[in-house]
Design a protein around this motif. Structure first.
Motif, mmCIF file in Angstrom:
data_model
loop_
_atom_site.group_PDB
_atom_site.id
_atom_site.type_symbol
_atom_site.label_atom_id
_atom_site.label_comp_id
_atom_site.label_asym_id
_atom_site.label_seq_id
_atom_site.Cartn_x
_atom_site.Cartn_y
_atom_site.Cartn_z
ATOM 1 N N LEU A 30 0.836 -1.200 0.000
ATOM 2 C CA LEU A 30 0.000 0.000 0.000
ATOM 3 C C LEU A 30 0.872 1.252 0.000
ATOM 4 C CD1 LEU A 30 -3.140 0.187 0.069
ATOM 5 C CD2 LEU A 30 -2.952 0.731 2.492
ATOM 6 N N ALA A 31 1.970 1.213 0.752
ATOM 7 C CA ALA A 31 2.890 2.347 0.807
ATOM 8 C C ALA A 31 3.646 2.530 -0.504
ATOM 9 C CB ALA A 31 3.884 2.161 1.949
ATOM 10 N N ASN A 32 3.701 1.479 -1.318
ATOM 11 C CA ASN A 32 4.387 1.544 -2.603
ATOM 12 C C ASN A 32 3.419 1.746 -3.766
ATOM 13 O OD1 ASN A 32 7.530 0.817 -2.520
ATOM 14 N ND2 ASN A 32 6.499 -0.282 -0.871
ATOM 15 N N GLY A 33 2.209 2.229 -3.466
ATOM 16 C CA GLY A 33 1.271 2.625 -4.513
ATOM 17 C C GLY A 33 0.321 1.547 -4.980
ATOM 18 N N TRP A 34 0.296 0.401 -4.332
ATOM 19 C CA TRP A 34 -0.630 -0.656 -4.719
ATOM 20 C C TRP A 34 -2.033 -0.321 -4.204
ATOM 21 C CZ3 TRP A 34 0.714 -6.194 -5.929
ATOM 22 C CH2 TRP A 34 2.003 -6.314 -6.455
ATOM 23 N N THR A 35 -3.057 -0.809 -4.912
ATOM 24 C CA THR A 35 -4.438 -0.660 -4.468
ATOM 25 C C THR A 35 -4.885 -1.925 -3.751
ATOM 26 O OG1 THR A 35 -5.301 -1.504 -6.559
ATOM 27 C CG2 THR A 35 -4.967 0.884 -6.388
ATOM 28 N N SER A 36 -5.988 -1.832 -2.983
ATOM 29 C CA SER A 36 -6.446 -2.982 -2.207
ATOM 30 C C SER A 36 -6.860 -4.145 -3.102
ATOM 31 C CB SER A 36 -7.620 -2.573 -1.297
ATOM 32 O OG SER A 36 -8.704 -2.090 -2.066
ATOM 33 N N GLN A 89 9.572 -4.914 -6.081
ATOM 34 C CA GLN A 89 8.195 -4.702 -5.661
ATOM 35 C C GLN A 89 7.225 -4.697 -6.830
ATOM 36 O OE1 GLN A 89 10.659 -2.136 -4.386
ATOM 37 N NE2 GLN A 89 11.108 -3.893 -3.086
ATOM 38 N N GLY A 90 7.680 -5.206 -7.984
ATOM 39 C CA GLY A 90 6.791 -5.316 -9.137
ATOM 40 C C GLY A 90 5.749 -6.390 -8.921
ATOM 41 N N PHE A 91 4.753 -6.429 -9.799
ATOM 42 C CA PHE A 91 3.652 -7.365 -9.633
ATOM 43 C C PHE A 91 4.136 -8.811 -9.630
ATOM 44 C CE2 PHE A 91 0.321 -10.142 -11.296
ATOM 45 C CZ PHE A 91 -0.738 -9.820 -10.472
ATOM 46 N N TRP A 92 4.961 -9.182 -10.602
ATOM 47 C CA TRP A 92 5.349 -10.588 -10.720
ATOM 48 C C TRP A 92 6.368 -11.027 -9.675
ATOM 49 C CZ3 TRP A 92 2.052 -13.564 -12.616
ATOM 50 C CH2 TRP A 92 1.225 -13.150 -13.668
ATOM 51 N N PRO A 93 7.366 -10.193 -9.303
ATOM 52 C CA PRO A 93 8.221 -10.612 -8.181
ATOM 53 C C PRO A 93 7.450 -10.827 -6.888
ATOM 54 C CG PRO A 93 9.280 -8.856 -9.404
ATOM 55 C CD PRO A 93 7.899 -8.984 -9.968
ATOM 56 N N VAL A 94 6.519 -9.920 -6.587
ATOM 57 C CA VAL A 94 5.717 -10.078 -5.373
ATOM 58 C C VAL A 94 4.855 -11.333 -5.470
ATOM 59 C CG1 VAL A 94 3.846 -9.078 -3.992
ATOM 60 C CG2 VAL A 94 5.706 -7.620 -4.824
ATOM 61 N N THR A 95 4.270 -11.553 -6.640
ATOM 62 C CA THR A 95 3.433 -12.743 -6.835
ATOM 63 C C THR A 95 4.259 -14.014 -6.670
ATOM 64 O OG1 THR A 95 1.989 -11.533 -8.352
ATOM 65 C CG2 THR A 95 1.889 -13.940 -8.438
ATOM 66 N N LEU A 96 5.465 -14.020 -7.248
ATOM 67 C CA LEU A 96 6.339 -15.198 -7.139
ATOM 68 C C LEU A 96 6.714 -15.455 -5.691
ATOM 69 C CD1 LEU A 96 7.939 -17.414 -8.578
ATOM 70 C CD2 LEU A 96 9.821 -15.790 -8.843
ATOM 71 N N SER A 97 6.997 -14.392 -4.943
ATOM 72 C CA SER A 97 7.359 -14.578 -3.537
ATOM 73 C C SER A 97 6.197 -15.166 -2.747
ATOM 74 C CB SER A 97 7.791 -13.247 -2.923
ATOM 75 O OG SER A 97 6.677 -12.393 -2.696
ATOM 76 N N GLN A 98 4.982 -14.734 -3.048
ATOM 77 C CA GLN A 98 3.818 -15.246 -2.329
ATOM 78 C C GLN A 98 3.473 -16.677 -2.738
ATOM 79 O OE1 GLN A 98 2.451 -13.521 0.433
ATOM 80 N NE2 GLN A 98 4.464 -12.725 -0.111
#
Length: 418
Positions: A30-36, A89-98
């Motif tokens: 959220l602090a890095n500009g992501w939406t809920s 903090q891009g979409f795919w790195p975060v997705t891969l980590s999760q």
């Protein structure tokens, strides 16, 4: 050293492996500009992967004698997830980590259940698993407190380093469990001593899972429960972050810590309560916590609602963390498919849980947090209908299984509880 000591230590470090960085991830993004809704999408993708992996992970725990290695692999995946999200903090790195976190958590549940069953046997499974869960919740409390401190003083990104440290601890303590202390047959739910003759071991077909009606009802009721319940904590943390940006990490740490303290207490008494009142009544109480939690979250604004919302979460999750695995053992012991059953039930639960953040995120975006909480809580009607409507069948099946299990051989683990 008793083998239950390192087992408890593994459970402590497995806390961050199973739960991941959870609500802190939402605040960080959220602090890095992501939406809920974008955050909810990532959590849903990871949840789907976890759902698909859990049952095969349970089957693997049944098939292999290297159950300690599965636990260590889960710890390694947690370290990998932390490194990935630290670097991008891009979409795919975060997705891969999760996804890595989801796979680790999916494998950890059946693996710890199999190790516990192999060390202490069926009769004492609930007692030892209750102790495991007390340690697990203590690990979550420690992680929450340290995460809040790290987020306040060094920045929330250091929460991921803490998660990696717990993963390393999980890997190290897993191999402190003596391999010979885990009875390979009992660990998969076969009532046969390891020193018996080497004749082929007969196990039931995997179709026993769909033929076991109480098991199916349990899984479906818990899936409905998790559909409403799983988004509550991350969504409530986002509500906190949206109104208290300055102290979001500390408030979120308190959010987690309160729930985990109550979970610890509930897990400590879960075995005694289950033996006193029976599985059906205890699980019914856990289902009741969802609508109460939803109403409280909707009407009490953060941070004032933290205490009642998280106390209700702690009661439900703490009792379920012991009662549900013990009920699966009760229903499937003797089949050789106990850990597959653990994974299957957790997988069906995950089917509800993986949709919950997506639905909750979009509801919060469109209608606001209070409406989202109320709508999520309304799905409890389905879990109540299943559990109450078929209550007589479930209780009868549990009573009949009790008589059957009393005739089967078991591990003599009395010395472990002195």
């Amino acid at each position: 050293m008793k083998p239950t000591f390192p087992l408890i230590a593994v459970s402590f470090f497995a806390a961050d492996v199973q739960a991941g960085v959870g609500p802190f991830l939402g605040i960080y993004l959220l602090a890095n500009g992501w939406t809920s809704e974008k955050i909810g999408t990532v959590l849903t993708i990871a949840g789907i992967v976890g759902m698909l992996v859990t049952a095969p992970a349970g089957a693997l725990v049944d098939a292999t004698t290297r159950r300690r290695g599965i636990v260590a692999a889960g710890g390694a995946l947690t370290v990998l997830a932390a490194v990935i999200i630290w670097l991008g903090q891009g979409f795919w790195p975060v997705t891969l980590s999760q996804i890595a976190t989801a796979v680790a958590g999916a494998a950890m549940g059946p693996a710890l259940a199999g190790l516990t069953l192999g060390i202490v046997g069926r009769q004492n499974f609930d007692r030892q698993f209750g102790r495991n869960q007390v340690a697990n919740h203590a690990g979550n409390i420690a992680a929450a407190l340290l995460s809040g401190w790290l987020g306040a003083w060094l920045g929330i990104v250091y929460v991921f380093a803490l998660s990696a440290a717990f993963g390393v601890g999980c890997m190290l303590t897993a191999f402190l469990i003596p391999a010979r202390s885990v009875h390979r047959h009992h660990a998969r739910g076969i009532a046969r001593d390891d020193n018996d003759d080497n004749a082929p071991v007969q196990t039931d077909s995997a179709s026993i899972l769909v033929r076991n009606r109480p098991l199916l009802l349990l899984a479906i009721a818990l899936a409905a429960f998790n559909l409403g319940n799983s988004a509550m904590l991350p969504l409530y943390s986002l509500a906190v972050a949206s109104t208290h940006k300055a102290g979001a990490s500390q408030i979120t740490a308190a959010n987690i810590g309160i729930a985990q303290v109550v979970m610890l207490l509930a897990a400590a008494f879960a075995s005694r309560l289950t033996r006193r009142f029976g599985f059906w009544w205890i699980i019914l109480v856990t289902l009741l916590t969802l609508p109460l939690r939803a109403v409280t979250a909707a009407w009490l604004e953060p941070p004032w609602g933290i205490f009642p919302v998280q106390i209700l979460d702690g009661i439900g999750a703490g009792l379920q963390s012991v009662a549900v695995p013990a009920l699966v053992v009760h229903l499937l012991h003797g089949s050789g498919r106990v850990n597959l059953g653990q994974g299957a039930v957790q997988g069906v639960q995950a089917a509800g849980a993986c949709l919950s953040p997506l639905i909750g995120g979009w509801l919060a975006h469109l209608f606001g947090y209070p409406v989202a909480f109320m709508l999520l809580g309304s799905v409890s009607v389905a879990s109540f209908a299943i559990w109450i409507g078929y209550g007589g069948q479930i209780r009868q099946a549990c009573d009949e299984r009790g008589e059957e299990l009393s005739k089967l051989a078991d591990v003599d683990s009395s010395r472990l509880f002195r």
